[in-house]
Write an enzyme that holds these catalytic residues in place. Structure first.
Site, PDB file in Angstrom:
ATOM      1  N   ASP A 267       4.349 -59.173  21.628  1.00  0.00           N
ATOM      2  CA  ASP A 267       3.106 -58.755  21.646  1.00  0.00           C
ATOM      3  C   ASP A 267       2.460 -58.663  20.465  1.00  0.00           C
ATOM      4  O   ASP A 267       3.156 -58.486  19.164  1.00  0.00           O
ATOM      5  CB  ASP A 267       3.379 -57.362  22.237  1.00  0.00           C
ATOM      6  CG  ASP A 267       2.012 -56.505  22.241  1.00  0.00           C
ATOM      7  OD1 ASP A 267       1.076 -57.035  23.200  1.00  0.00           O
ATOM      8  OD2 ASP A 267       1.852 -55.567  21.293  1.00  0.00           O
TER       9      ASP A 267
ATOM     10  N   ASP B  17      -0.612 -57.171  18.222  1.00  0.00           N
ATOM     11  CA  ASP B  17      -1.661 -55.957  17.935  1.00  0.00           C
ATOM     12  C   ASP B  17      -2.456 -56.162  16.603  1.00  0.00           C
ATOM     13  O   ASP B  17      -2.148 -55.854  15.676  1.00  0.00           O
ATOM     14  CB  ASP B  17      -0.746 -54.713  17.827  1.00  0.00           C
ATOM     15  CG  ASP B  17      -1.738 -53.696  18.088  1.00  0.00           C
ATOM     16  OD1 ASP B  17      -2.833 -53.634  17.869  1.00  0.00           O
ATOM     17  OD2 ASP B  17      -1.070 -52.353  18.217  1.00  0.00           O
TER      18      ASP B  17
ATOM     19  N   GLU C 272      -5.703 -55.765  14.929  1.00  0.00           N
ATOM     20  CA  GLU C 272      -6.934 -54.785  14.789  1.00  0.00           C
ATOM     21  C   GLU C 272      -7.757 -55.002  13.806  1.00  0.00           C
ATOM     22  O   GLU C 272      -7.450 -54.353  12.807  1.00  0.00           O
ATOM     23  CB  GLU C 272      -6.439 -53.407  15.029  1.00  0.00           C
ATOM     24  CG  GLU C 272      -5.463 -52.966  16.260  1.00  0.00           C
ATOM     25  CD  GLU C 272      -4.954 -51.772  16.122  1.00  0.00           C
ATOM     26  OE1 GLU C 272      -5.596 -50.896  15.754  1.00  0.00           O
ATOM     27  OE2 GLU C 272      -3.815 -51.472  16.823  1.00  0.00           O
TER      28      GLU C 272
ATOM     29  N   TYR D 216      -8.771 -45.835  24.542  1.00  0.00           N
ATOM     30  CA  TYR D 216      -8.675 -44.335  23.980  1.00  0.00           C
ATOM     31  C   TYR D 216      -9.070 -44.570  22.504  1.00  0.00           C
ATOM     32  O   TYR D 216      -9.271 -45.701  22.008  1.00  0.00           O
ATOM     33  CB  TYR D 216      -7.156 -44.026  24.051  1.00  0.00           C
ATOM     34  CG  TYR D 216      -6.047 -44.969  23.630  1.00  0.00           C
ATOM     35  CD1 TYR D 216      -5.887 -45.216  22.237  1.00  0.00           C
ATOM     36  CD2 TYR D 216      -5.254 -45.775  24.792  1.00  0.00           C
ATOM     37  CE1 TYR D 216      -4.824 -46.336  22.118  1.00  0.00           C
ATOM     38  CE2 TYR D 216      -4.309 -46.480  24.442  1.00  0.00           C
ATOM     39  CZ  TYR D 216      -4.235 -46.773  23.130  1.00  0.00           C
ATOM     40  OH  TYR D 216      -3.265 -47.841  22.880  1.00  0.00           O
TER      41      TYR D 216
END
Length: 606
Positions: free
Chosen positions: A376, A378, A380, A448
């Site tokens: 995965d 991630d 950002e 979120y």
């Protein structure tokens, strides 16, 4: 994931003046020499700090070292760092860690310990020879045996065979490891393991021992599933995924075993293990102590058996291996990056193929290759700003995911955690997520952390609104807007997962009950200002209302927003109407001890 905090692992060494050199030294390699020297770094009467330094004084690289010595009765090691130290009576043995066993000619390494008593070491040996370098045992550790092959598989047994290891002095026997734990020691190159459970997945490796009882590297792993059993196959393809943080085992005291005791492991389909580092354009270990070195006690372990010092794999990786043996349909992905380590993707994007190769080599390391079912990413954020800003271009993310899919192939999961910024010209628009979608199994859309106390004066707002509402601080900062933008770009709905935070965000100095009030700063949190786990807020500040599909609560001058089982049920129902691929959450330790939020996700998607 917006917030990422790593706890320091391992042990701290006191840097104190050296005193009382005791010269003790020895060999470690065929036709070469090495020395081991002891120093008492400090002494406080009832105890002391000791330090050993191993130096390669020969011309050939040393691949492993073992220091042995005797203490007089009443003197002992109470704690140690940078070596695995064990004892048998008054005899003490220290073996190198996985990261410091190799010493080039002229190189040295030190390990230390705290001791009780006042004695000094005697009868030192280094790799079986004298510690002063005058004798040369000439004994290398054995090589790794061949990866075992499995045959004659029944409901309760399997036969394993492997090619022999080599050693300069001869191989004495082999340790057979099931799930990283030794189940047998044999002199031949085959073994039949019995007493297994029908319809269950197991993983086997083999390790050789030489005539000096030195162990070599572990072989590759073979996965075996026994026949029979009543374990039902997975129903459907709806994803129910949770993040497990490597650092949760420290201050939070949340171990892999908690997934079992809470009942959560039986209600999810996938786990993302967070995080691996991204540095130097490559995938790298995040926290070696937590990942594969920490020893878990019997009561902390999924299997109920304590780790041993000579076990080839410990830490969270071994616990995840045990979890998968218990729940054979559960898949585990290794997540790389996160808020803190996303800065490394900029360099990785310059050579996607080299990055993908490094990730594959790490995920497929023979020590834990059977643990992970995919990777995965991630990041950002690609071509946008997070903790740092990236300007790799709109195609960088697509190129990276393409390289990962090409390297990992069709049999591995390749996924990514992605922004939920649905505003006009926002982070979704900055990247070709639709172009990259052909290479990924799904996106974990981080729906979120839209609002929080980084805006210290407010206005108060739910951090994970499902839909827009009158007075929302920023248009497009909702789950519905994010999903609509992805689908408009061309990302299939089935490749989008809705995200749930198992925590709340809050302000203090608030006088208004409804959203939109002013504040004076972040509310106090257990681990970080402005953030608190659901399991705490459930009782400390119970929800008093809902807005845009998310709960909120005002307690005194504090104002919090968070998801509850009821609001999760609403969000799961909405996700099904949108044809989404499922849901994920950040992260397990925020839930109650009986996993009520995981239960709500499971029930809502069933």
């Amino acid at each position: 994931m917006r917030f990422r905090h790593r706890a320091a692992a391992g042990f701290a060494t006191l840097l104190l003046p050296l005193a009382g050199l005791v010269g003790l030294a020895g060999p470690a390699q065929a036709a070469e020499t090495a020395t081991a020297t002891y120093t008492k770094a400090s002494d406080w009467g009832t105890g002391f700090e000791g330090k050993w330094t191993v130096q390669n004084t020969g011309t050939t690289t040393i691949t492993a070292w073992t220091v042995e010595w005797d203490f007089p009765s009443g003197t002992s090691v109470t704690s140690a760092w940078d070596a695995d130290v064990t004892s048998s009576g008054t005899h003490w043995t220290a073996k190198n860690k996985s990261y410091n066993g190799t010493l080039a000619p002229g190189a040295s390494v030190s390990f230390g310990f705290n001791g009780a008593g006042s004695g000094s070491p005697a009868n030192c040996k280094l790799n079986g020879g004298s510690c002063d370098g005058t004798s040369v045992p000439g004994d290398n550790p054995p090589s790794a045996p061949g990866t075992p092959t499995a045959s004659d598989i029944t409901n309760t047994s399997v036969k394993l065979s492997w090619s022999a290891a080599t050693d300069d002095k001869g191989v004495k026997n082999y340790d057979v490891l099931r799930g990283g734990a030794k189940v047998a020691t044999v002199t031949s190159t085959s073994y039949t393991d019995t007493g297994l459970t029908a319809g269950t997945d197991y993983s086997y490796t083999v390790q050789a021992r030489d005539t000096a009882d030195q162990t070599g590297p572990v072989s590759g792993a073979v996965a075996v599933r026994t026949t029979g059993g009543t374990t039902p196959p997975p129903t459907g393809d709806t994803v129910k995924l949770g993040y497990f943080t490597e650092w949760g085992i420290y201050g939070r005291n949340y171990n892999v075993k908690n997934l079992v005791t809470s009942g959560s492991a039986a209600k999810i389909t996938h786990i993302n293990y967070a995080f691996g580092n991204v540095t130097g354009g490559k995938c790298a270990i995040g926290d070696s102590f937590a990942d594969y070195e920490k020893s878990f006690t019997a009561d902390q372990s999924v299997s109920g058996a304590a780790d041993t010092w000579d076990q080839p794999l410990r830490g969270n990786f071994n616990q995840l291996r045990q979890l998968k043996a218990k729940y054979p349909n559960l898949k585990v992905l290794w997540s790389f990056g996160g808020w803190t380590w996303s800065g490394g993707f900029t360099e990785a994007a310059r050579n996607p193929a080299a990055f993908a190769q490094s990730c594959y080599d790490l995920v497929e390391d023979p020590r834990w290759a059977d643990v992970f079912d995919g990777i995965d990413i991630d990041w950002e954020y690609p071509n946008a700003c997070g903790l740092s800003c990236d300007s790799s271009g709109r195609d960088a993310f697509k190129n990276l995911m393409s390289a990962l899919r090409a390297k990992f192939g069709a049999n591995y999961l390749v996924t990514a955690a992605t922004t939920a910024d649905g505003s006009s010209g926002g982070k979704i628009d900055a990247t070709d997520y639709a172009g990259a979608a052909q290479y990924v199994d799904w996106y974990n859309v981080m729906t979120y952390d839209f609002f929080g106390a980084w805006a210290a004066q407010g206005p108060t707002a739910p951090h994970s609104p499902l839909t827009s509402y009158s007075g929302i601080p920023t248009a497009g900062f909702t789950t519905a807007d994010a999903m609509a933008k992805y689908k408009a770009q061309g990302v299939p709905a089935k490749k989008l997962l809705i995200g749930i935070g198992f925590y709340g965000r809050g302000w203090t100095g608030v006088t208004q009950d409804a959203p939109g009030g002013t504040a004076t700063g972040a509310a106090a949190g257990t681990y970080e200002q402005g953030i608190e786990d659901y399991k705490v807020l459930k009782t400390s500040c119970p929800a008093t209302g809902t807005v845009a599909g998310t709960a909120y609560a005002k307690c005194g001058s504090n104002w919090w927003s968070y998801d509850t089982p009821a609001t999760i049920g609403t969000k799961m129902a909405w996700a099904k109407t949108q044809g989404l691929g499922g849901a994920f959450f950040w992260e397990f330790s925020g839930d109650t001890g009986n996993g009520e939020l995981v239960s709500a996700i499971n029930s809502g998607l069933s």
